[in-house]
Design an enzyme around this catalytic site. Structure first.
Site, PDB file in Angstrom:
ATOM      1  N   THR A  44       0.708  -1.236   0.000  1.00  0.00           N
ATOM      2  CA  THR A  44       0.000   0.000   0.000  1.00  0.00           C
ATOM      3  C   THR A  44       0.735   1.283   0.000  1.00  0.00           C
ATOM      4  O   THR A  44       1.778   1.410   0.612  1.00  0.00           O
ATOM      5  CB  THR A  44      -0.932   0.012   1.185  1.00  0.00           C
ATOM      6  OG1 THR A  44      -2.059  -0.621   0.778  1.00  0.00           O
ATOM      7  CG2 THR A  44      -1.224   1.266   1.782  1.00  0.00           C
ATOM      8  N   LYS A  76      -8.186  -0.622  -0.081  1.00  0.00           N
ATOM      9  CA  LYS A  76      -7.632  -0.198   1.200  1.00  0.00           C
ATOM     10  C   LYS A  76      -8.191   1.141   1.666  1.00  0.00           C
ATOM     11  O   LYS A  76      -7.749   1.672   2.671  1.00  0.00           O
ATOM     12  CB  LYS A  76      -6.116  -0.104   1.089  1.00  0.00           C
ATOM     13  CG  LYS A  76      -5.477  -1.379   0.548  1.00  0.00           C
ATOM     14  CD  LYS A  76      -4.103  -1.106   0.023  1.00  0.00           C
ATOM     15  CE  LYS A  76      -3.578  -2.283  -0.758  1.00  0.00           C
ATOM     16  NZ  LYS A  76      -2.277  -2.010  -1.378  1.00  0.00           N
ATOM     17  N   GLY A  88      -8.161   5.074   5.311  1.00  0.00           N
ATOM     18  CA  GLY A  88      -7.226   4.315   4.486  1.00  0.00           C
ATOM     19  C   GLY A  88      -6.234   3.637   5.403  1.00  0.00           C
ATOM     20  O   GLY A  88      -5.841   4.215   6.416  1.00  0.00           O
ATOM     21  N   SER A 167       4.216   2.027   1.766  1.00  0.00           N
ATOM     22  CA  SER A 167       5.498   1.832   1.088  1.00  0.00           C
ATOM     23  C   SER A 167       5.907   3.027   0.249  1.00  0.00           C
ATOM     24  O   SER A 167       7.074   3.404   0.205  1.00  0.00           O
ATOM     25  CB  SER A 167       5.414   0.584   0.205  1.00  0.00           C
ATOM     26  OG  SER A 167       5.110  -0.560   0.959  1.00  0.00           O
TER      27      SER A 167
END
Length: 224
Positions: A44, A76, A88, A167
């Site tokens: 994500t 997500k 989120g 990420s």
């Protein structure tokens, strides 16, 4: 006699490896050899933009395990509290969903008070013996406030209205800050910044889910 003495001495001795010596086994080495240990779930990038009275939350759909992509279209970004709050999440999916359920419970107890509900949620996250072992980070927004909830019990409101986690969160945040002075809307800034992050981060793809609030405070419909 000598074997007995040696056995007694050896039982009391402790072998200390020389400087620079590595252990024969480590999780990363096992992962390189094809074992499951040492691999990380990477899922994500979530980006939230608040600009000119509008709010946009965008999340990508990629879920990765080590160097393997497991799913390209995970959702997500979720709508809770009867469409008044958008969330989120980044981290282990089961942990994130558990925390979302706890947050919804807090919002039912504190309707219309997102900040207070998040603070109480973070306190429980930090002090609860079960929740402390959950690995997740949440972005929570309504028409008035944007917040980041971390596993350390932090509740953070950004100064510039930009939140990026996951990420590729740093890439998306940097791109969004560069675009905030343009004539683009909040949604356009979010999508363009996420596209840049997806181009740079191998754990982020271009399957975006977008939710938001317009200038009148009208948001998405509640999810069943």
């Amino acid at each position: 006699m000598f074997p007995r003495i040696l056995s007694r001495v050896s039982s009391k001795l402790r072998v200390v490896p020389a400087a620079g010596t590595r252990r024969a086994y480590c999780p990363s080495a096992a992962a390189a050899a094809g074992h499951g240990e040492g691999k990380k779930w990477r899922a994500t990038t979530i980006l939230s933009i608040r600009k000119d009275g509008e709010v946009a939350v965008v999340g990508d759909g990629q879920v990765s395990f080590g160097d393997m992509m497991l799913k390209p279209n995970a959702k997500k970004v979720r709508v809770i509290d009867n469409g008044r709050v958008i969330t989120g999440f980044a981290g282990a999916t089961a942990d994130c969903l558990t925390l979302l359920e706890r947050l919804e419970t807090r919002l039912e107890q504190r309707p219309g008070q997102l900040m207070r509900a998040c603070v109480e949620m973070a306190k429980g996250w930090r002090t609860d013996k079960y929740l402390r072992h959950l690995s997740a980070m949440l972005v929570v927004v309504d028409k008035d406030v944007s917040l980041t909830l971390t596993g350390n019990g932090d509740v953070i409101e950004p100064q510039d209205g930009i939140i990026g986690i996951g990420s590729g969160g740093a890439y998306a945040t940097a791109a969004a800050r560069a675009l905030m002075d343009t004539d683009l809307s909040a949604k356009e800034v979010a999508l363009k910044a996420m596209t840049i992050a997806a181009d740079m981060c191998v754990y982020t793809n271009h399957n975006f889910v977008v939710e938001g609030f317009d200038k009148d405070g009208k948001g998405p419909e509640a999810e069943n």
